[in-house]
Design an enzyme around this catalytic site. Structure first.
Site, PDB file in Angstrom:
ATOM      1  N   SER A  28       2.348   4.891  -0.020  1.00 37.16           N
ATOM      2  CA  SER A  28       0.973   5.038   0.474  1.00 37.16           C
ATOM      3  C   SER A  28       1.001   5.792   1.794  1.00 37.16           C
ATOM      4  CB  SER A  28       0.356   3.652   0.683  1.00 37.16           C
ATOM      5  OG  SER A  28      -0.860   3.730   1.396  1.00 37.16           O
TER       6      SER A  28
ATOM      7  N   TYR B 227       0.496  -5.142   3.981  1.00 40.21           N
ATOM      8  CA  TYR B 227       0.559  -3.971   3.094  1.00 40.21           C
ATOM      9  C   TYR B 227       1.227  -2.788   3.794  1.00 40.21           C
ATOM     10  CZ  TYR B 227      -1.083  -0.257  -0.035  1.00 40.21           C
ATOM     11  OH  TYR B 227      -1.152   0.821  -0.894  1.00 40.21           O
TER      12      TYR B 227
END
Length: 298
Positions: free
Chosen positions: A172, A185
Site C-alpha cells: 500500500s 495497518y
C-alpha cells in the site's frame, strides 16, 4: 579520502543508469509470457485478488486461489473457468501459519509447483491505537506481512532451484507514508514493503536473478474496507484500474508499482523536505475516512 574517490568513480555509472531509466519511460518494455505458469493468489475471493485472478485466467495460466471465504473463492474459480483457465480453490486462513503450510503441501501434491505467487490477502481496522483491540493488531500483522513469510518459504525453494518465478507483494501507499488512525495497518504495510525489498536483495545476493519480485503500493481503493475515503491526491481508485497497473507491472517485471505514480514523488519528498513543511503538505493532501477514536481527552 579513498571512500570519496570511490564515490566519484561511481558518478559515471549514476549518469548512465539515470539516462537508461529516462529512456525506458518512453520505450515500453515487452511483456513476458506467463502461459503455462501456476499462479497462486491469496485473498482471491473478492476485490483486487479476484480481479487479478480474472486477468491471469485470460493468459493461459493455471490458477490456485486462496481465501478464507468459501463462497467468494468458489465464485472466483467459476468465473476463471469460464475464461478458459484451470482454477483450484482452497479455503485458507492466512493468519494461521500451519494452515498455510498444510495448504501449500496440498497444492504441490494436487496441482504442481507454483511459479508466480501473489501475496494479496489483507485486513485493515480504521481506528486509533486505543480503539484497536490487541487481537486486531495481531491479526493485521499475521495476514498483512507474516503470511508473506510463510507462503514464500513454502513456494520459493522450487523457484530458486529453477531460477524462475515471481513473488508479488500487494502492499500500500501506507507502506511508504503514514496516515493517522491506521497505525496497525501502516506498520504492517511498512513491514510488507521491507519484506519485498529485502527479499529482492537476498535473491540477487544468492544469484537467483531469474526469480523476479514486484510490490504494489496503491492509494485508497474503492473496495469497501475503508469507509468514505477521500484525499486531494485524486479520486478513490477503482479496483479495475489498480489491477491494470498491477498486471502491467508483473508482466514487465517492474519492482515497485505506485498507483497513482504521484505517490512515488511523495515518498521522495518525505525524505528530503523539512518536517514542518511535510506537515503542511499532509494537511493539504487532507486524507479523510471514517474511523473509531478511542482516546478521550479528559
Amino acid at each position: 579520502m579513498k571512500y570519496l574517490l570511490d564515490l566519484i568513480l561511481l558518478l559515471p555509472l549514476l549518469i548512465v543508469f539515470s539516462i537508461e531509466s529516462l529512456v525506458k519511460l518512453f520505450i515500453p518494455k515487452k511483456k513476458k509470457s506467463v502461459a503455462g505458469e501456476i499462479v497462486l493468489i491469496t485473498g482471491a475471493g473478492h476485490g483486487i485478488g479476484r480481479l487479478t485472478a480474472y486477468e491471469f485466467a485470460k493468459l493461459n495460466t493455471k490458477l490456485v486461489l486462496w481465501d478464507i471465504n468459501k463462497n467468494g473463492i468458489e465464485e472466483t474459480a467459476a468465473k476463471c473457468r469460464k475464461l478458459g483457465a484451470q482454477a483450484h480453490p482452497f479455503v485458507v486462513d492466512c493468519s494461521q501459519r500451519e494452515e498455510i503450510y498444510s495448504a501449500a503441501k496440498k497444492v504441490k501434491e494436487e496441482v504442481g509447483d507454483v511459479s508466480i505467487l501473489v501475496n494479496n490477502a489483507g485486513v485493515v481496522y480504521t481506528a486509533d491505537l486505543f480503539a484497536t483491540q490487541d487481537p486486531q493488531i495481531e491479526k493485521t500483522f499475521e495476514v498483512n506481512v507474516l503470511a508473506h513469510f510463510w507462503t514464500t518459504k513454502a513456494f520459493l525453494p522450487v523457484m530458486m532451484k529453477n531460477n524462475h518465478g515471481h513473488i508479488v507483494t500487494v502492499a500500500s501507499a501506507a507502506g511508504h507514508t503514514v496516515v493517522p488512525f491506521l497505525l496497525a495497518y501502516c506498520s504492517s504495510k511498512f513491514a510488507a514493503v521491507g519484506f519485498h525489498r529485502a527479499l529482492t536483495d537476498e535473491l540477487a545476493a544468492l544469484g537467483r536473478t531469474g526469480v523476479r519480485t514486484s510490490c504494489l503500493c496503491p492509494n485508497f481503493i474503492n473496495t469497501g474496507f475503508i469507509k468514505n475515503p477521500s484525499t486531494n491526491l485524486g479520486p478513490t481508485l477503482e479496483p479495475e484500474e489498480v489491477v491494470e497497473h498491477l498486471m502491467h507491472g508483473i508482466l514487465t517485471e517492474k519492482q515497485m508499482i505506485f498507483v497513482p505514480s504521484s505517490i512515488a514523488l511523495l515518498t521522495v519528498l518525505e525524505r528530503i523536505v523539512p518536517e514542518r513543511f511535510l506537515q503542511v503538505l499532509k494537511h493539504r493532501i487532507n486524507v479523510k475516512f471514517d474511523a473509531v477514536v478511542g482516546y478521550k481527552d479528559k
